[in-house]
Design a protein around this motif. Structure first.
Motif: not given
Length: 276
Positions: A188-203
């Motif tokens: 329950g710590i992490v809401h969602a997991i993303h690829a490292p290369e897209t994390l900034a844009d996804d955030a």
């Protein structure tokens, strides 16, 4: 509104289209929490609390790391000096950090931690202070304090059991083991997991969905939840009544009611907005 970029001491603050993005800028030290970075947090909060056009805050790191915890090199140097190494001086320094840490946790807008790489020690505490943790697939978390003979700080002993429960919190603190993004999500710590290369844009895309939200209602609702575990029901009801009086008096409420009565789409509808 035009974009605004500020270079702070060991961080940058970019404000654009209602989103504030605060980025740790010490990649050579895995963004360890230096005294300068602590001061940057205080400056960040001064800005965000004052600027009502900001609707959401992203906290992240540069160079493939979120924050590797306290700056052990500078901490060692400080302990070797009588004026900064005495127990009372250390106590004051930690207490000073709690001043801005509590402001970060109680900030009356959504706070998103975009975690890539290490969130260790105090860096883990910073992530826990956010309302949403978006992690890259290579992110990892560690209550590493016991490895250097210290106790959890920056509110970790208060925050962690409220997120994952007391038993799991004790296990992470007493073993000081690492947990990856998937296990952190299961806890329950992490809401969602993303690829490292897209994390900034996804955030940023995730943050954009809050820009249309009623700042007052979300901020007050968040404060009520933050106080709910320690506040008796009757006292929380009083706080709720005061918060509802404020929320119902701002223009957003009247505009939302008008849209409903006229059959128009809601001003803020999470399920209808594009997803990150």
């Amino acid at each position: 509104m035009p974009a605004s970029l500020r270079n702070l001491r060991h961080a940058t603050l970019n404000i654009e289209d209602g989103i504030a993005e605060f980025t740790h800028q010490r990649p050579e030290a895995r963004n360890a929490l230096s005294m300068e970075l602590r001061d940057d947090y205080a400056d960040l909060l001064d800005t965000v609390e004052r600027d009502r056009s900001i609707r959401v805050l992203i906290v992240t790191g540069s160079g493939g790391s979120f924050c590797a915890g306290g700056d052990l090199k500078s901490m060692t140097g400080a302990r070797e000096r009588p004026e900064t190494g005495a127990p009372e001086a250390i106590r004051r320094r930690v207490l000073q950090a709690h001043g801005w840490m509590q402001r970060l946790r109680n900030l009356e807008l959504p706070v998103i931690a975009a975690v890539d790489g290490a969130a260790v020690g105090a860096g883990f505490s910073l992530a826990l202070a956010a309302d949403f943790v978006l992690a890259s697939s290579r992110a990892f978390f560690c209550m590493s304090f016991a490895k250097v003979g210290l106790v959890p700080d920056l509110g970790a002993a208060w925050l962690l059991p409220r997120v994952i429960g007391m038993s799991a919190a004790k296990e992470l603190v007493l073993t000081a083991r690492k947990l990856g993004a998937e296990e952190a999500q299961q806890l329950g710590i992490v809401h969602a997991i993303h690829a490292p290369e897209t994390l900034a844009d996804d955030a940023r895309a995730f943050a954009q969905r809050f820009v249309a939200a009623p700042r007052e209602a979300l901020g007050l609702g968040k404060r009520l939840l933050n106080q709910s575990f320690e506040t008796p029901y009757a006292s929380l009801a009083e706080l709720e009544c005061a918060a509802q009086a404020v929320a119902s008096s701002v223009p957003f409420h009247a505009q939302a009611i008008e849209a409903f009565l006229e059959g128009r789409p809601p001003l803020y509808d999470w399920e209808r907005q594009p997803r990150a």
